[in-house]
Design a protein around this motif. Structure first.
Motif, PDB file in Angstrom:
ATOM      1  N   UNK A 107       8.162   9.982 -22.733  1.00 25.38           N
ATOM      2  CA  UNK A 107       7.544  10.301 -21.389  1.00 25.38           C
ATOM      3  C   UNK A 107       6.441   9.183 -21.356  1.00 25.38           C
ATOM      4  N   UNK A 108       5.724   8.570 -22.197  1.00 25.86           N
ATOM      5  CA  UNK A 108       4.727   7.668 -22.281  1.00 25.86           C
ATOM      6  C   UNK A 108       5.472   6.223 -21.465  1.00 25.86           C
ATOM      7  N   UNK A 109       6.674   5.903 -22.267  1.00 25.80           N
ATOM      8  CA  UNK A 109       7.258   4.602 -21.829  1.00 25.80           C
ATOM      9  C   UNK A 109       7.595   4.645 -20.359  1.00 25.80           C
ATOM     10  N   UNK A 110       8.197   5.849 -20.090  1.00 32.86           N
ATOM     11  CA  UNK A 110       8.690   6.111 -18.680  1.00 32.86           C
ATOM     12  C   UNK A 110       7.428   5.935 -17.595  1.00 32.86           C
ATOM     13  N   UNK A 111       6.364   6.533 -18.056  1.00 33.08           N
ATOM     14  CA  UNK A 111       5.274   6.621 -17.411  1.00 33.08           C
ATOM     15  C   UNK A 111       4.334   4.983 -17.365  1.00 33.08           C
ATOM     16  N   UNK A 112       4.315   4.611 -18.406  1.00 34.30           N
ATOM     17  CA  UNK A 112       3.762   3.128 -18.370  1.00 34.30           C
ATOM     18  C   UNK A 112       4.619   2.234 -17.382  1.00 34.30           C
ATOM     19  N   UNK A 113       5.847   2.422 -17.400  1.00 35.54           N
ATOM     20  CA  UNK A 113       6.639   1.406 -16.814  1.00 35.54           C
ATOM     21  C   UNK A 113       6.504   1.711 -15.380  1.00 35.54           C
ATOM     22  N   UNK A 114       6.475   3.000 -15.031  1.00 39.41           N
ATOM     23  CA  UNK A 114       6.329   3.330 -13.389  1.00 39.41           C
ATOM     24  C   UNK A 114       5.086   2.954 -12.946  1.00 39.41           C
ATOM     25  N   UNK A 115       4.066   3.028 -13.851  1.00 36.87           N
ATOM     26  CA  UNK A 115       2.537   2.629 -13.398  1.00 36.87           C
ATOM     27  C   UNK A 115       2.409   1.134 -13.305  1.00 36.87           C
ATOM     28  N   UNK A 116       3.149   0.513 -14.323  1.00 33.31           N
ATOM     29  CA  UNK A 116       2.978  -0.990 -13.992  1.00 33.31           C
ATOM     30  C   UNK A 116       3.828  -1.689 -13.043  1.00 33.31           C
ATOM     31  N   UNK A 117       5.058  -0.997 -12.923  1.00 31.29           N
ATOM     32  CA  UNK A 117       5.543  -1.574 -11.695  1.00 31.29           C
ATOM     33  C   UNK A 117       4.991  -1.343 -10.445  1.00 31.29           C
ATOM     34  N   UNK A 118       4.414  -0.216 -10.096  1.00 26.45           N
ATOM     35  CA  UNK A 118       3.678   0.298  -8.797  1.00 26.45           C
ATOM     36  C   UNK A 118       2.421  -0.591  -8.628  1.00 26.45           C
ATOM     37  N   UNK A 119       1.845  -0.950  -9.880  1.00 26.18           N
ATOM     38  CA  UNK A 119       0.571  -1.708  -9.535  1.00 26.18           C
ATOM     39  C   UNK A 119       1.093  -3.122  -9.137  1.00 26.18           C
ATOM     40  N   UNK A 120       2.016  -3.598  -9.902  1.00 29.09           N
ATOM     41  CA  UNK A 120       2.758  -5.111  -9.705  1.00 29.09           C
ATOM     42  C   UNK A 120       3.021  -5.006  -8.398  1.00 29.09           C
ATOM     43  N   UNK A 121       3.944  -4.137  -7.620  1.00 23.24           N
ATOM     44  CA  UNK A 121       4.365  -3.928  -6.387  1.00 23.24           C
ATOM     45  C   UNK A 121       3.042  -4.143  -5.455  1.00 23.24           C
ATOM     46  N   UNK A 122       2.066  -3.290  -5.785  1.00 26.45           N
ATOM     47  CA  UNK A 122       1.028  -3.394  -4.787  1.00 26.45           C
ATOM     48  C   UNK A 122       0.362  -4.526  -4.660  1.00 26.45           C
ATOM     49  N   UNK A 123       0.450  -5.357  -5.601  1.00 26.60           N
ATOM     50  CA  UNK A 123      -0.219  -6.622  -5.427  1.00 26.60           C
ATOM     51  C   UNK A 123       0.675  -7.899  -5.124  1.00 26.60           C
ATOM     52  N   UNK A 124       2.011  -7.343  -4.709  1.00 26.90           N
ATOM     53  CA  UNK A 124       2.941  -8.294  -4.254  1.00 26.90           C
ATOM     54  C   UNK A 124       3.092  -8.332  -2.787  1.00 26.90           C
ATOM     55  N   UNK A 125       3.486  -9.244  -2.234  1.00 29.88           N
ATOM     56  CA  UNK A 125       3.652  -9.462  -0.795  1.00 29.88           C
ATOM     57  C   UNK A 125       4.517  -8.112  -0.220  1.00 29.88           C
ATOM     58  N   UNK A 126       5.436  -7.724  -0.921  1.00 33.39           N
ATOM     59  CA  UNK A 126       6.186  -6.405  -0.498  1.00 33.39           C
ATOM     60  C   UNK A 126       5.338  -5.325  -0.402  1.00 33.39           C
ATOM     61  N   UNK A 127       4.289  -5.196  -1.336  1.00 27.70           N
ATOM     62  CA  UNK A 127       3.612  -4.004  -1.285  1.00 27.70           C
ATOM     63  C   UNK A 127       2.561  -4.017  -0.136  1.00 27.70           C
TER      64      UNK A 127
END
Lengths: 315, 424, 292
Positions: A165-185
């Motif tokens: 559960x932690x691994x899926x959550x951490x992946x999800x959180x970091x991907x969404x953070x990276x996304x928000x800091x990207x041009x697409x975000x």
């Protein structure tokens, strides 16, 4: 900007470190529930990508959760797939259904979008009932022990389940953070703020929104699959409107358009239910009153209000 | 922290105890008494099961009082913690978790709705805690669950239905149309009754599966074929009364088939309600006749008095408050089953849970007595399912009057699973 | 049953569904149209109407027709008053922020549902119809009260339409709907308009609840379906169009009834739901909405 970047990453990594260590200092009961909360938070993070950042007010996310849950659970039930392939199937199921939903529903906007997604989700729920010989209908089914193992780890036991559960959550959180800091975000946010202007800047709103919704579906699919495999139950009740409202509630409580809001909302709602059922048998009073009080105190959700007043750098 | 979340009410007690006031005020012998056995009850307090949940709670409280008044279980007092599952499978599994891990219950019991059972049983299996359901679903005996899940208090729907078919075919007619909710509970009725009535030379000529979200039924009634001799109906949930009323309006004074229903369609509903007059003369399955039959067993009166139900099956404090009489006895009988198994196995604490399940599996004959007010039962340790007698009642003068009782043997069927060969 | 009578029954049933739906949806349409508030608790006002009707008819002695008439007046007024209080205490303080009001009305839903469960209980209780009249057609029987519901709903909608188009209060309401800022500039007390709209919307939902209770019984979870269906009707009809709301209610009611003739019930429900969803996909502004 760079200092902000460091601060943001440090905050998120610190939270992840605290959560990873939580299984050592929480009771087994609370650790199991934290695993549940993290899975639900993945669902809510997906909802946040569509609603919080892109402005797509959906009332059909239960369909995407159920798509992931059944895409993972049915192959496990029918053909004995193990957790790895089943999870990938769930991820793909959520994304695929979201893409098809988007192709149809994104012709509409605003409240019409809300209603169209609601109706497709309702049709999805009834379809699960209609094909009961395959889906086991409203009763659902328990996922067999053999399908709940990943690389030799038994996901029905405390530590592997928590780590998964932690691994899926951490992946999800970091991907969404990276996304928000990207041009697409930033393009996604531009869609929410002013669709007309971003169209003039050369973006195709339909494509951007479709991508955001599909991404959101991948999150919902992952959460549905994770719930099936980690907690061992698949059922049509997860496709009901209640599970479309829940992620919205989590996101709005925690703060729409904040990366940590969905997790905070899921955590708070769980704590609220626990506290209220301990206090009185009329526990829905407390939950209702708390929601009203919360929104009066922090109308933009907790982190939304924090960001507005104190920490403008929160992503 | 290892205790998890404490109930604030209990915390209040502990604080008072900490102040030394409570302990000083207590008589000496209480401290010497054995620690209580703690049973967790998964209760449908809110959600669609609430009408049932309320009576499940009342019946359980009555049984608890009777057991504690008689000295508890193996000399230890018993306490029950009720936790609401909102009639939801997800919350259900969380409640099993909470009762077992946070509240330290010795076992968990009481679930009625079968999707909640399906959602909760996997967690009970993981926690290795006995999980005793009061659901009448076929899920236990079909082998879909696990070694820790048992149904010792109520006959499953497959057995109930099989015993009804011969009587229906012999007394009401052979061409049957079925109306049932389009989910597992209804599907069990469809599958097992169709099969059972065919064995009697009868035939199901139409099956009308109504979506569970439906609140109005009239538009489906024209699908009932005109040559129907018996209309077999079973509905659950808040719309049941609408269903029977609309059926009455539809047939009205015209010719109508004989009606045979499962009392689930009328649980917690007064049969004398205006609009239900057309049910006069029709038949219902009941597990435990709501209106006290003339030939009721010797313990019937005591059971009704303990639960607070009058001879019409209504609450003694409010004649309009009708009980879920054909289901709620299961919680009473389950509690006594627990007592019997705990005392047989010498259960001392959670470490003995496996021994407890083995003791339950060893039980077979359960004679009639105050422990089993619905009637004698036979428990099948291999399939974890109990079997009892069933009744058929007819609506006469707005009241359900028992006209037939089946034997236990009529409901038995071949084992579909042997849980005793599964690992714990 | 032969096709003709079958169709007749399906149409009659569809009309009754449409009538109840139109009433509940008209209330939501006002709240949604004028205030832009997604009121998740709207279905609970409907439920309260039904539960209060049960309480009123039980408390007042007299013939069924009279007690029902009393319920028809008392229940909607009480619910409207409650809604006005909720507006003043909660929604107004949130400045009608669309997102915050969703959370607040979810909270309200929990509170109202729990209140009904604690005070009224979990059982479904019947309320006698004001008159017992069954129509016996050659093929099937039908409840005369159901036809009365259709007429009553039409009368209420007509009154509502007159109110909105012919009275000063209605004009102010519509002006606020079109442009809140300008209305305010012209000296309209927007807060009062909003409170009145919210109360009226809740009252209409409660009225629908009272009318439906002799058909469907009062139960504390009964607000769920009308909430979803009302939203669907309002959006399909086109936001803010009373005529659209009525037409959409009829379309949805009839399609549900007629489609159920040809397919097994659950499949019919799936097809009806998809059909209505596709209407919106192909005509995103709704049947009678102006293109944005």
């Amino acid at each position: 900007m760079r200092r902000n970047g460091l601060r943001v990453w440090a905050l998120h990594l610190a939270l992840l470190a605290v959560l990873a260590s939580a299984q050592f200092w929480l009771s087994p009961y609370l650790a199991t529930n934290l695993a549940r909360i993290m899975v639900l938070a993945v669902f809510a993070m997906g909802y946040n990508l569509a609603f919080g950042y892109t402005g797509l007010l959906s009332l059909g996310h239960a369909l995407l959760l159920a798509a992931g849950m059944y895409a993972a659970g049915l192959p496990a039930l029918l053909w004995g797939w193990s957790a790895g392939p089943a999870f990938i199937a769930g991820l793909a199921g959520g994304g695929l259904v979201a893409a098809v939903l988007g192709l149809l529903a994104l012709r509409t906007a605003g409240v019409s979008f809300m209603i169209v997604t609601l109706m497709f989700a309702q049709a999805g729920f009834l379809t699960l009932l209609y094909f009961a010989p395959v889906t086991r209908g409203n009763d659902g089914f328990a996922v067999a022990a053999a399908s709940r193992s990943f690389l030799g780890f038994d996901l029905s036991t405390d530590t592997p389940r928590f780590l998964a559960a932690f691994a899926i959550f951490a992946t999800g959180l970091l991907v969404s953070l990276a996304l928000m800091r990207s041009p697409f975000g930033r393009t996604m946010i531009a869609m929410r703020e002013n669709e007309e202007r971003s169209r003039m800047l050369g973006y195709n709103p339909f494509t951007v929104k479709l991508a955001a919704l599909t991404l959101s579906g991948l999150y919902a699919g992952a959460a549905g699959a994770a719930y099936a495999l980690l907690f061992g139950y698949v059922g049509a009740s997860f496709a009901t409107i209640q599970y479309s409202i829940l992620p919205m509630l989590y996101v709005l409580m925690g703060g729409a358009g904040t990366t940590l809001g969905p997790f905070l909302g899921a955590l708070l709602m769980f704590a609220l239910v626990e506290a209220a059922t301990g206090l009185t048998t009329a526990h829905q009073f407390i939950i209702g009153a708390a929601l009203v009080a919360l929104v009066l105190f922090a109308p933009k959700g907790i982190l939304g209000t924090v960001r507005e007043r104190w920490a403008k750098w929160l992503p | 922290m290892s205790n998890g979340l404490l109930h604030p009410t209990r915390r209040g007690l502990l604080l008072a105890g900490g102040a030394g006031l409570l302990t000083a005020a207590l008589p000496g012998h209480v401290a010497a008494q054995a620690a209580p056995i703690r049973i967790g009850f998964q209760l449908h307090r809110t959600g669609i099961g609430a009408a049932y949940g309320r009576w499940y709670e009342r019946t359980t409280q009555a049984a608890l009082k009777a057991i504690n008044d008689a000295g508890g279980i193996a000399g230890r007092p018993v306490e029950i913690l009720f936790e609401d599952d909102a009639t939801d499978p997800k919350r259900g599994s969380e409640v099993v978790d909470k009762l077992t891990q946070a509240d330290g219950c010795d076992l968990v019991m009481g679930t009625l709705f079968s999707h909640v059972v399906m959602g909760s049983a996997p967690r009970a299996g993981e926690l290795k805690v006995p999980y005793l359901v009061c659901s009448e679903g076929y899920h236990v005996a079909s082998g879909a669950l696990n070694r820790w899940t048992l149904q010792p208090g109520i006959t499953d729907v497959r057995a109930q239905i099989s015993t009804m078919a011969p009587w229906v075919a012999a007394n009401l007619g052979k061409k049957v149309t079925m109306v049932f909710p389009d989910y597992a509970f209804g599907h069990d009725h469809r599958d097992f009754f169709t099969k059972a009535v065919a064995e009697q030379g009868g035939e199901v000529i139409a099956q009308i599966a109504v979506p569970p979200t439906e609140t109005s039924f009239t538009r489906y009634f024209p699908q009932i074929p005109a040559e129907t001799e018996v209309l077999y109906h079973v509905m659950v949930g808040p719309a049941v009364l609408t269903f029977v009323k609309e059926l009455g309006e539809f047939y009205g004074t015209g010719a109508k088939p004989a009606l045979f229903g499962f009392v689930d369609s009328l649980e917690a509903v007064d049969t004398a309600t205006p609009g239900l007059e057309f049910l006069e003369g029709s038949h219902f399955w009941e597990a435990h006749p709501r209106v006290k039959p003339a030939d009721a067993g010797e313990h019937e009166a005591a059971y009704r008095a303990a639960v607070g139900v009058d001879d019409n099956g209504a609450s003694v404090s409010d004649a309009k408050d009708i009980s879920t009489y054909s289901h709620m006895f299961s919680t009473w009988e389950t509690l006594y089953f627990i007592k019997q198994a705990m005392e047989a196995s010498g259960y001392a604490g959670p470490a003995d849970r496996q021994k407890l399940v083995e003791a339950m599996e060893a039980i077979s004959d359960l004679p009639y007595g105050i422990e089993r007010p619905q009637g004698a039962k036979r428990f099948n340790g291999k399939t974890h399912q109990v079997f009892g007698t069933q009744s058929i009642s007819q609506v006469q003068g707005g009241k359900l009057v028992k006209v037939h009782t089946t034997t236990i043997e009529e409901g038995l069927y071949e084992d579909a699973v042997d849980y005793t060969t599964m690992s714990f | 049953m032969a096709f003709g009578p079958f169709l007749l029954l399906a149409l009659m049933e569809g009309l009754v569904t449409a009538a109840v739906l139109a009433l509940a949806a008209a209330g939501l349409s006002l709240v949604f149209g004028v205030m832009r508030v997604v009121n998740v608790a709207h279905g609970e006002f409907y439920m309260l109407g039904a539960v209060l009707a049960w309480a009123v008819t039980g408390m007042i002695p007299g013939p069924a027709a009279l007690t029902f008439l009393a319920a028809l007046i008392i229940a909607p007024v009480l619910v409207a008053a409650l809604a006005a209080v909720a507006d003043g205490l909660i929604l107004k303080r949130l400045n009608y922020d669309p997102e915050a009001t969703i959370v607040a009305t979810i909270g309200l839903l929990y509170i109202l549902q729990q209140a009904a469960l604690s005070l009224y209980g979990p059982n479904a209780n019947p309320v006698p119809a004001p008159f017992e009249w069954r129509i016996q057609l050659p093929w099937f029987g039908y409840s005369g009260y159901k036809l009365f519901v259709v007429l009553a709903a039409l009368a209420v909608l007509l009154a509502l339409w007159t109110f909105l188009s012919r009275t000063r209060a209605g004009l102010i309401m519509r002006a606020t709907q079109v442009d809140r800022m300008t209305a305010q500039a012209f000296g309209i007390n927007v807060d009062r308009v909003y409170m009145g709209t919210f109360a009226l919307g809740a009252g209409l939902a409660a009225l629908a609840g009272v009318l439906v209770v002799p058909i469907q019984q009062a139960q504390y979870l009964m607000g769920h379906d009308p909430l979803l269906l009302s939203f669907i009707v309002v959006i399909i009809g086109g936001l803010g169009s009373l005529r659209g709301t009525l037409v959409a209610a009829v379309v949805i009611g009839l399609s549900d009834g007629v489609i159920s003739m040809f397919f097994s019930p659950t499949l019919a429900k799936i097809l009806a739901t998809l059909l209505v969803a596709m209407v919106l996909v192909l005509r995103p502004q709704g049947l009678f909405g102006a293109r944005a």
